[in-house]
Motif scaffolding. Structure first.
Motif, PDB file in Angstrom:
ATOM      1  N   THR A 180      24.728  -0.910 -56.959  1.00  0.00           N
ATOM      2  CA  THR A 180      26.154  -0.577 -56.869  1.00  0.00           C
ATOM      3  C   THR A 180      26.585   0.471 -57.896  1.00  0.00           C
ATOM      4  O   THR A 180      27.757   0.824 -57.965  1.00  0.00           O
ATOM      5  N   THR A 181      25.679   0.969 -58.705  1.00  0.00           N
ATOM      6  CA  THR A 181      26.023   1.948 -59.738  1.00  0.00           C
ATOM      7  C   THR A 181      26.433   3.277 -59.107  1.00  0.00           C
ATOM      8  O   THR A 181      25.851   3.708 -58.097  1.00  0.00           O
ATOM      9  N   ASP A 182      27.407   3.945 -59.717  1.00  0.00           N
ATOM     10  CA  ASP A 182      27.835   5.268 -59.258  1.00  0.00           C
ATOM     11  C   ASP A 182      26.632   6.211 -59.229  1.00  0.00           C
ATOM     12  O   ASP A 182      25.804   6.205 -60.147  1.00  0.00           O
ATOM     13  N   SER A 206      26.159   9.404 -59.693  1.00  0.00           N
ATOM     14  CA  SER A 206      25.956  10.345 -60.802  1.00  0.00           C
ATOM     15  C   SER A 206      25.371   9.627 -62.019  1.00  0.00           C
ATOM     16  O   SER A 206      24.477  10.153 -62.703  1.00  0.00           O
TER      17      SER A 206
END
Length: 257
Positions: free
Chosen positions: A30-32, A34
Motif C-alpha cells: 500500500t506504500t505510495d 514514489s
C-alpha cells in the motif's frame, strides 16, 4: 588483521534499521509508488552489500580454523600433534631452488643431495570441505640429480615423555601426487647413545593414509628416550608434484596380546 567491535550505539542503529525495513516490507503493498521506488533502490544497494558480506563470511568460515590441532584419534590416545607447518602460516610461504637443510618453520627440514636444486616448496591454504588442517605443503620436483629426498619432522619433547614399548605411534596423512611414486616414513627414537628405527611404506591407494609404528619390536630403553623424529622419504621424485594436505602424529597403548 582488522578488529571491529560493535558498540552500543551501533547495535541500537542496527535494531532500528531492521525494524524500519520490516515495517517497509509489510507496508509495501500500500506504500505510495514514489516512496516505494526510492525504498526499492535503497534495498537493492543494501542487499548488494549484504550479499558481499555473506559471500566473504561463508568463504572464510568454511575454511579450517588457523591453528587447529583437531583431527580424529584412535581410542586411548595419550598424545597427539600436528606440526606447525600444517597449523599456521609460515613467514615465507614459497621457496625455489631449495637447498638441503632448509627449515620450514621450527619443526620441518628438507634434506637432499642434489648438485643443482630444481625443487620448489610452497605452503598453501587448504580450501576443500574435507580438509581439517588449515594449511598444506606442495612440493614440485623438476630435474632431480640426487640419490635421496626427505622431509624431516622433529617431534616435540611431549611425544617422548612417558613413551613405552607398549605404545603404537601412528602417522596419518593426506597426500596427493601428480604421478605414482613411493613414499616411506621412518620413525627414529633416540634413547641414550642408540637410535631405534622403524620404516613403513605409505599406502598411496587413497588420499587419506595411515601407518603405525609398533615399539614392541624395538630394543627401546624407556628410561632414556630423549628425542623422536620422522623422515618422509620420497623415492624417484623427478618431474612430480606432491601435496601434503595434512600430516598428524598420535600415540596410544597397543592392545594386549
Amino acid at each position: 588483521m582488522a578488529q571491529h567491535k560493535t558498540g552500543l550505539l551501533e547495535r541500537v542503529l542496527m535494531r532500528r534499521s531492521r525494524a524500519f525495513w520490516s515495517r517497509a516490507a509489510k507496508a509495501a503493498a500500500t506504500t505510495d509508488l514514489s516512496v516505494l521506488r526510492r525504498q526499492r533502490n535503497q534495498a537493492r544497494i543494501l542487499r548488494h552489500k549484504l550479499d558481499e558480506l555473506t559471500h566473504t563470511a561463508d568463504s572464510r568460515l568454511a575454511l579450517p580454523r588457523i591453528g587447529s590441532s583437531s583431527f580424529p584419534k584412535p581410542p586411548g590416545t595419550d598424545w597427539s600433534w600436528r606440526p606447525q607447518l600444517w597449523r599456521g602460516a609460515l613467514p615465507v610461504q614459497g621457496l625455489s631452488a631449495v637447498e638441503s637443510k632448509t627449515m620450514l618453520g621450527d619443526e620441518v627440514t628438507i634434506f637432499h643431495d642434489c648438485q643443482i636444486s630444481e625443487l620448489t616448496l610452497r605452503q598453501l591454504r587448504n580450501m576443500r570441505e574435507a580438509d581439517l588442517a588449515p594449511y598444506g605443503l606442495r612440493m614440485d620436483v623438476f630435474r632431480f640429480d640426487g640419490s635421496f629426498l626427505s622431509l624431516v619432522l622433529n617431534l616435540p619433547q611431549s611425544g617422548c615423555e612417558g613413551l613405552m614399548k607398549t605404545h603404537l605411534v601412528r602417522l596419518d596423512a593426506i597426500v596427493e601426487v601428480e604421478k605414482p611414486l613411493e613414499i616411506f616414513a621412518r620413525l627414529n627414537v633416540r634413547h641414550g647413545p642408540n637410535t631405534e628405527q622403524i620404516v613403513r611404506e605409505l599406502p598411496l591407494d587413497g588420499d587419506q593414509i595411515m601407518v603405525e609404528f609398533d615399539l614392541a619390536y624395538t630394543k627401546l630403553n624407556e628410561k632414556r628416550v630423549d628425542s623422536m623424529w620422522i623422515d618422509l622419504i620420497f623415492e624417484g621424485p623427478e618431474m612430480n608434484q606432491v601435496t601434503l594436505r595434512d600430516v598428524t602424529l598420535s600415540r596410544n597403548p597397543r592392545a594386549e596380546l
